[in-house]
Design an enzyme around this catalytic site. Structure first.
Site, PDB file in Angstrom:
ATOM      1  N   SER A  14      -0.601   5.313 -13.526  1.00  0.00           N
ATOM      2  CA  SER A  14      -1.576   6.097 -12.768  1.00  0.00           C
ATOM      3  C   SER A  14      -1.233   7.580 -12.735  1.00  0.00           C
ATOM      4  CB  SER A  14      -1.677   5.547 -11.345  1.00  0.00           C
ATOM      5  OG  SER A  14      -2.124   4.209 -11.352  1.00  0.00           O
ATOM      6  N   GLY A  15       0.028   7.931 -12.508  1.00  0.00           N
ATOM      7  CA  GLY A  15       0.419   9.330 -12.422  1.00  0.00           C
ATOM      8  C   GLY A  15       0.311  10.045 -13.753  1.00  0.00           C
ATOM      9  N   CYS A  43       0.811  -0.564 -11.577  1.00  0.00           N
ATOM     10  CA  CYS A  43      -0.209  -0.828 -10.562  1.00  0.00           C
ATOM     11  C   CYS A  43      -1.373  -1.636 -11.122  1.00  0.00           C
ATOM     12  CB  CYS A  43      -0.724   0.483  -9.971  1.00  0.00           C
ATOM     13  SG  CYS A  43      -1.977   0.231  -8.696  1.00  0.00           S
ATOM     14  N   ALA A 115       8.224   6.122 -26.417  1.00  0.00           N
ATOM     15  CA  ALA A 115       8.623   7.496 -26.709  1.00  0.00           C
ATOM     16  C   ALA A 115       9.899   7.821 -25.951  1.00  0.00           C
ATOM     17  CB  ALA A 115       7.524   8.471 -26.302  1.00  0.00           C
ATOM     18  N   GLY A 176      13.603  -9.180   0.810  1.00  0.00           N
ATOM     19  CA  GLY A 176      12.905  -9.024   2.085  1.00  0.00           C
ATOM     20  C   GLY A 176      12.018  -7.801   2.139  1.00  0.00           C
ATOM     21  N   THR A 311       1.192   4.222  -5.562  1.00  0.00           N
ATOM     22  CA  THR A 311       0.267   4.662  -6.603  1.00  0.00           C
ATOM     23  C   THR A 311      -0.521   5.916  -6.220  1.00  0.00           C
ATOM     24  OG1 THR A 311       0.079   2.442  -7.524  1.00  0.00           O
ATOM     25  CG2 THR A 311      -1.730   3.967  -7.988  1.00  0.00           C
ATOM     26  N   HIS A 435     -17.284  -2.399  20.011  1.00  0.00           N
ATOM     27  CA  HIS A 435     -17.021  -3.722  20.577  1.00  0.00           C
ATOM     28  C   HIS A 435     -18.010  -4.739  20.021  1.00  0.00           C
ATOM     29  CE1 HIS A 435     -15.629  -6.541  23.622  1.00  0.00           C
ATOM     30  NE2 HIS A 435     -16.898  -6.842  23.855  1.00  0.00           N
TER      31      HIS A 435
END
Length: 452
Positions: A14-15, A43, A115, A176, A311, A435
């Site tokens: 993603s980056g 991701c 690469a 955990g 991500t 509500h």
């Protein structure tokens, strides 16, 4: 010097994809990107997206049980993993295609190859080709970290879960953190007998203590056999799976063992240190606030830097890099007040400080409640949700919010906007409740349960 490209991105997650697209389509840079596995990264291919689809799939058993309690004539059968897996594969193929199409449309050159960095301006592909670039961006993410002894036995990691041919009847999950807890809940919901070992005193280290305890209680209530203060002492291949002896002396054969004991930055063998790039203790790429490494022409974003391993943060870091280097708009990625969600059942949504961290910064008030939500209470289930606000006693600003409830991830996204804007407890109090919904509790908490 004339370079082959203005930017060479190593890593198609993603980056890296965001940085490549913005640099090319918005700023006219000549960009190439290399990805050795599948475009989309952890991701999209083996993380957030397939995991969330598994969360959805695993939740239907409980929903059908509730449906019967609400008067519906529902007769559930067994979960068909093969059918789900086939549809999951099709969806991941579609998403990878979307990522590729976006890069092609932006004018980015794609190299489906591994690469490595040869020097400050040179990248070499596994196939032998070399390319020069004015700037290199490392966006190779992370990978599961597994002890050698466990690897020798052939344990699974989160990477392999999505590729199982069939569901095991029993599974041991070691760890955990959020990945371990999420898959414990997922597999439990799909009908697998789930045991979870964690060597610490409570799961989800780093999250709010009260919220951690609430998630653990609800996981046990839902059927996960959670053992705290417990680790694997010895294991070996056995008939029917893997024989395991735990540190508390119990022995058991599990059909599958899954290790989710953390992730490591994916920097091994990339040639970074030889090129002069400084790495941290865990192998993470050390960067400054602009995502620049110790080599001025080399930058890094995402999990490989081990800053905030989410991500959306990798995407923001990639975009900020492109703005800074190619858009003449110096931009530092914002790492403050980042909301996140753990997709256990029920979910944990969190933003801001934990109660433990807030106590160390000054006087606080803690507002909290736990209750049985209407939907599951009517169905006769013992589920309880928890909502908690941490308030600065002097400025009255909300320092943190922690929600354990179905849909907590959706709720925390909206709460995060208010907290990011500097909302006070009185701002929450002035907001009328909707509500009847669970989230109305966030604006009806009138008296602190404790102060510090």
């Amino acid at each position: 010097m004339e370079f082959d490209f203005d930017l060479y991105v190593i890593g198609g997650g993603s980056g890296g994809v965001r940085a490549a697209r913005i640099a090319s389509s918005e700023y006219g840079a000549r960009v190439a990107i290399a990805e050795e596995y599948r475009m989309g990264g952890t991701c999209v291919i083996r993380g957030c997206v397939p995991k969330k689809l598994m969360v959805f799939a695993s939740s239907y058993a409980g929903q059908m049980s509730d449906a019967r309690a609400y008067g519906w004539d529902v007769a559930p059968g067994g979960f068909d993993w093969t059918a789900f897996r086939a549809k999951l594969d099709v969806e991941l193929d579609r998403l990878e295609g979307v990522y590729r199409a976006g890069l092609v449309k932006a004018g980015v050159t794609i190299h489906d190859d591994r690469a490595v960095v040869e020097d400050a301006h040179t990248v070499r592909l596994a196939g032998g080709a070399r390319f020069t670039a004015k700037h290199i961006l490392i966006a190779t993410g992370g990978q599961p970290s597994v002890p050698e002894a466990a690897r020798a036995v052939g344990v699974m990691t989160s990477n392999e879960i999505f590729k199982m041919d069939r569901l095991p009847k029993s599974v041991l999950i070691v760890g955990g953190g959020f990945i371990a807890c999420e898959f414990a809940c997922i597999l439990n919901g799909m009908g697998v007998e789930v045991t979870q070992f964690y060597r610490g005193e409570q799961i989800l280290r780093g999250f709010d203590g009260e919220a951690r305890g609430h998630v653990a209680d609800q996981m046990r209530e839902g059927g996960v056999n959670l053992h705290l203060g417990t680790d694997v002492m010895e294991m070996r291949a056995a008939a029917g799976g893997t024989w395991v002896m735990s540190t508390d002396g119990h022995e058991r054969v599990f059909e599958k063992v899954i290790y989710a004991t953390g992730r490591a930055p994916n920097t091994r063998g990339l040639g970074l240190e030889d090129a002069g790039v400084k790495l941290g203790r865990k192998g993470e790429v050390i960067v400054d606030g602009w995502s620049q490494t110790s080599v001025p022409s080399i930058y890094a974003v995402g999990d490989v830097t081990d800053r905030i391993n989410l991500t959306p943060i990798a995407i923001r870091e990639g975009h900020a890099f492109a703005d800074t280097v190619f858009g003449a708009k110096p931009t530092k990625p914002d790492h403050e007040l980042v909301a996140s969600a753990v997709f256990t059942q029920p979910e944990l949504g969190t933003v801001g400080l934990t109660e433990e961290d807030a106590r160390e910064r000054g006087p606080i008030e803690v507002y909290a409640t736990a209750f049985r939500p209407m939907q599951s209470a009517f169905a006769g289930r013992p589920d309880r949700v928890m909502m908690k606000l941490i308030v600065c006693a002097t400025t009255r600003k909300i320092l943190g919010c922690h929600i354990v409830a179905p849909g907590a991830g959706e709720m925390i996204q909206l709460v995060a906007i208010a907290i990011k804007m500097g909302a006070t407890k009185e701002d929450f109090d002035r907001t009328a409740a909707v509500h009847p919904v669970m989230a109305e509790e966030l604006v009806t908490l009138r008296k602190p349960v404790r102060t510090a």
